[in-house]
Design a protein around this motif. Structure first.
Motif, PDB file in Angstrom:
ATOM      1  N   ILE A 198       0.845  -1.201   0.000  1.00  0.00           N
ATOM      2  CA  ILE A 198       0.000   0.000   0.000  1.00  0.00           C
ATOM      3  C   ILE A 198       0.878   1.248   0.000  1.00  0.00           C
ATOM      4  O   ILE A 198       0.607   2.221  -0.716  1.00  0.00           O
ATOM      5  CB  ILE A 198      -0.929  -0.003   1.235  1.00  0.00           C
ATOM      6  CG1 ILE A 198      -1.969  -1.123   1.131  1.00  0.00           C
ATOM      7  CG2 ILE A 198      -1.602   1.349   1.413  1.00  0.00           C
ATOM      8  CD1 ILE A 198      -2.985  -0.946   0.029  1.00  0.00           C
ATOM      9  N   ARG A 199       1.927   1.230   0.822  1.00  0.00           N
ATOM     10  CA  ARG A 199       2.852   2.377   0.899  1.00  0.00           C
ATOM     11  C   ARG A 199       3.517   2.635  -0.448  1.00  0.00           C
ATOM     12  O   ARG A 199       3.599   3.781  -0.906  1.00  0.00           O
ATOM     13  CB  ARG A 199       3.918   2.105   1.969  1.00  0.00           C
ATOM     14  CG  ARG A 199       4.968   3.206   2.103  1.00  0.00           C
ATOM     15  CD  ARG A 199       6.078   2.801   3.058  1.00  0.00           C
ATOM     16  NE  ARG A 199       6.849   1.671   2.551  1.00  0.00           N
ATOM     17  CZ  ARG A 199       7.845   1.788   1.680  1.00  0.00           C
ATOM     18  NH1 ARG A 199       8.181   2.971   1.184  1.00  0.00           N
ATOM     19  NH2 ARG A 199       8.504   0.713   1.270  1.00  0.00           N
ATOM     20  N   LYS A 200       3.970   1.579  -1.092  1.00  0.00           N
ATOM     21  CA  LYS A 200       4.636   1.732  -2.389  1.00  0.00           C
ATOM     22  C   LYS A 200       3.674   2.247  -3.456  1.00  0.00           C
ATOM     23  O   LYS A 200       4.100   2.901  -4.413  1.00  0.00           O
ATOM     24  CB  LYS A 200       5.243   0.397  -2.819  1.00  0.00           C
ATOM     25  CG  LYS A 200       6.436  -0.024  -1.972  1.00  0.00           C
ATOM     26  CD  LYS A 200       6.929  -1.414  -2.341  1.00  0.00           C
ATOM     27  CE  LYS A 200       8.118  -1.824  -1.487  1.00  0.00           C
ATOM     28  NZ  LYS A 200       8.559  -3.220  -1.776  1.00  0.00           N
ATOM     29  N   ASN A 201       2.389   1.955  -3.287  1.00  0.00           N
ATOM     30  CA  ASN A 201       1.364   2.453  -4.215  1.00  0.00           C
ATOM     31  C   ASN A 201       0.893   3.855  -3.843  1.00  0.00           C
ATOM     32  O   ASN A 201      -0.085   4.348  -4.405  1.00  0.00           O
ATOM     33  CB  ASN A 201       0.173   1.495  -4.253  1.00  0.00           C
ATOM     34  CG  ASN A 201       0.494   0.196  -4.959  1.00  0.00           C
ATOM     35  OD1 ASN A 201       1.384   0.133  -5.797  1.00  0.00           O
ATOM     36  ND2 ASN A 201      -0.227  -0.863  -4.607  1.00  0.00           N
ATOM     37  N   ARG A 202       1.577   4.475  -2.865  1.00  0.00           N
ATOM     38  CA  ARG A 202       1.296   5.855  -2.442  1.00  0.00           C
ATOM     39  C   ARG A 202      -0.123   6.014  -1.901  1.00  0.00           C
ATOM     40  O   ARG A 202      -0.785   7.023  -2.108  1.00  0.00           O
ATOM     41  CB  ARG A 202       1.554   6.829  -3.587  1.00  0.00           C
ATOM     42  CG  ARG A 202       2.973   6.771  -4.120  1.00  0.00           C
ATOM     43  CD  ARG A 202       3.121   7.512  -5.441  1.00  0.00           C
ATOM     44  NE  ARG A 202       2.897   8.944  -5.300  1.00  0.00           N
ATOM     45  CZ  ARG A 202       3.810   9.834  -4.901  1.00  0.00           C
ATOM     46  NH1 ARG A 202       5.015   9.418  -4.553  1.00  0.00           N
ATOM     47  NH2 ARG A 202       3.521  11.116  -4.834  1.00  0.00           N
ATOM     48  N   ASP A 203      -0.573   4.971  -1.194  1.00  0.00           N
ATOM     49  CA  ASP A 203      -1.920   4.996  -0.639  1.00  0.00           C
ATOM     50  C   ASP A 203      -1.852   4.619   0.843  1.00  0.00           C
ATOM     51  O   ASP A 203      -0.763   4.434   1.400  1.00  0.00           O
ATOM     52  CB  ASP A 203      -2.828   4.027  -1.404  1.00  0.00           C
ATOM     53  CG  ASP A 203      -4.268   4.502  -1.487  1.00  0.00           C
ATOM     54  OD1 ASP A 203      -4.685   5.249  -0.590  1.00  0.00           O
ATOM     55  OD2 ASP A 203      -4.977   4.115  -2.441  1.00  0.00           O
ATOM     56  N   THR A 204      -3.007   4.508   1.483  1.00  0.00           N
ATOM     57  CA  THR A 204      -3.073   4.151   2.898  1.00  0.00           C
ATOM     58  C   THR A 204      -4.167   3.115   3.126  1.00  0.00           C
ATOM     59  O   THR A 204      -5.015   2.892   2.259  1.00  0.00           O
ATOM     60  CB  THR A 204      -3.366   5.388   3.768  1.00  0.00           C
ATOM     61  OG1 THR A 204      -4.647   5.932   3.399  1.00  0.00           O
ATOM     62  CG2 THR A 204      -2.297   6.452   3.594  1.00  0.00           C
ATOM     63  N   VAL A 205      -4.154   2.516   4.321  1.00  0.00           N
ATOM     64  CA  VAL A 205      -5.148   1.490   4.646  1.00  0.00           C
ATOM     65  C   VAL A 205      -5.426   1.537   6.147  1.00  0.00           C
ATOM     66  O   VAL A 205      -4.574   1.966   6.942  1.00  0.00           O
ATOM     67  CB  VAL A 205      -4.645   0.090   4.219  1.00  0.00           C
ATOM     68  CG1 VAL A 205      -3.483  -0.381   5.094  1.00  0.00           C
ATOM     69  CG2 VAL A 205      -5.772  -0.927   4.234  1.00  0.00           C
ATOM     70  N   GLY A 206      -6.624   1.109   6.530  1.00  0.00           N
ATOM     71  CA  GLY A 206      -7.004   1.108   7.937  1.00  0.00           C
ATOM     72  C   GLY A 206      -6.757  -0.229   8.605  1.00  0.00           C
ATOM     73  O   GLY A 206      -6.098  -1.118   8.047  1.00  0.00           O
TER      74      GLY A 206
END
Length: 360
Positions: A198-206
């Motif tokens: 998720i970090r490498k895709n420049r996004d976030t997750v809960g």
């Protein structure tokens, strides 16, 4: 105004994300409690930024200094003041949003409420404020230890990856052995890989943090509005990014029948116990002596490293670009925060419980 928590064991926090520092004043801590400063620092290390590849890379050592209320290693019964100085602020990372409202942040609501806001990292609305809570929670934990009470939190879900094992089957000594703080090593690896992707895709997750308090005495909780689970809920929902709280059987209990859900009593030596614990250790808002367990749901971090549409203070359409250093998933660093807030609630009710009846 909303910066204090508790009634007898009471804390007030202060400070901003990019100010000179943060701190907490603890009022109501009984005199004579041994204050282990190394333990307080250890708890802050668990929450601090920059501790792994799946957390924000802001570098703060979060060294604390006790200014008052402790003498010769013990609490004096007077207010305990603890400060944590900021050392790695990069306020220029936020100059581009000085007049813009970041989606799902507190920028708009703070501006409307106060007519002014500290745009540097969100100011007071930043999760950095929780460092002060963890310091206070460490003192509360020392008090709980005096009464033999243990409190342990862990990551039970990251995105869609969920730890299905009940807490009774987990070894809590495994929690601190991996960077995601999941006590199941195999599931921990899955979570770490997913968060890193998720970090490498420049996004976030809960995710979800579960918490268990053991050896809590019977009788903590004040009906009808100050029920133990109500205060635990308030404590958890006051943490940044929290979207949900459930204790005991929680939402799963709605699909059960009363004959399945009722916790039957039995005598175990000199104790009254329950055969099951769907109540989560709390009945009628009062602890019943069984384990208290609950779950806290965290949303995905609102700052993402991609462009988003928004508006500015003038009401004009703008593009907000993600900059700065942020967690791709908050739950690994939220574990000590959940423990701290849980400990503060229990410490407060322990002291409050002494006012309920004359000693026999």
């Amino acid at each position: 105004m909303g910066n204090s928590f508790g009634r007898v064991f009471k804390i007030s926090t202060f400070g901003e994300s990019h100010g000179k520092g943060l701190g907490v004043i603890i009022d109501g801590c009984p005199a004579g409690l041994p204050i282990d400063e190394d333990f307080i620092r250890q708890e802050l290390q668990r929450r601090k930024p920059g501790q792994s590849k799946i957390t924000t890379q802001r570098k703060e050592e979060d060294e604390c200094q006790i200014l008052s209320g402790v003498f010769e290693g013990k609490s004096t019964g007077t207010p305990i003041a603890i400060v944590i100085m900021n050392t790695d602020q990069k306020s220029k990372d936020y100059s581009h949003i000085a007049d813009k409202y970041r989606p799902s942040h507190a920028d708009f609501t703070y501006q409307e409420k106060y007519g002014i806001r500290d745009y540097r990292g969100g100011g007071r609305s930043s999760a950095r404020e929780t460092a002060a809570r963890v310091a206070a929670g460490a003192v509360a934990k020392l008090m709980l230890k005096h009464f033999g009470i243990e409190i342990n939190a862990y990551v039970s879900q990251a995105g869609h990856i969920k730890l299905e094992k009940p807490y009774q089957e987990l070894d809590f000594s495994e929690i601190e052995k991996n960077i995601v703080r999941c006590p199941d090593p195999k599931k921990a690896e899955e979570m770490i890989e997913y968060i890193d992707l998720i970090r490498k895709n420049r996004d976030t997750v809960g995710g979800v943090v579960s918490c268990v308090a053991k050896n809590v005495p019977v009788g903590l909780g004040e009906p009808v509005f100050d029920r133990l689970h109500a205060d635990l809920g308030k404590a958890m929902l006051s943490i940044n990014a929290v979207k949900g709280f459930e204790y005991g059987s929680g939402f799963d209990g709605v699909s059960m029948k009363g004959s399945e859900h009722n916790d039957a009593f039995y005598q175990d030596g000199d104790r009254v116990r329950t055969k099951t614990n769907f109540s989560g250790g709390i009945q009628g808002g009062i602890s019943n002596g069984e384990d208290i367990y609950f779950r806290v749901a965290f949303k995905p971090v609102a700052t993402i490293m991609t462009d988003q549409e928004s508006v500015n203070q003038a009401g004009e359409s703008v593009t907000v670009s993600g900059k700065g250093r942020h967690d791709p998933c908050v739950v690994p660093r939220a574990v000590p925060i959940v423990e701290a807030m849980g400990a503060l609630v229990l410490a407060d009710f322990l002291l409050l419980n002494r006012l309920n009846k004359l000693e026999e």
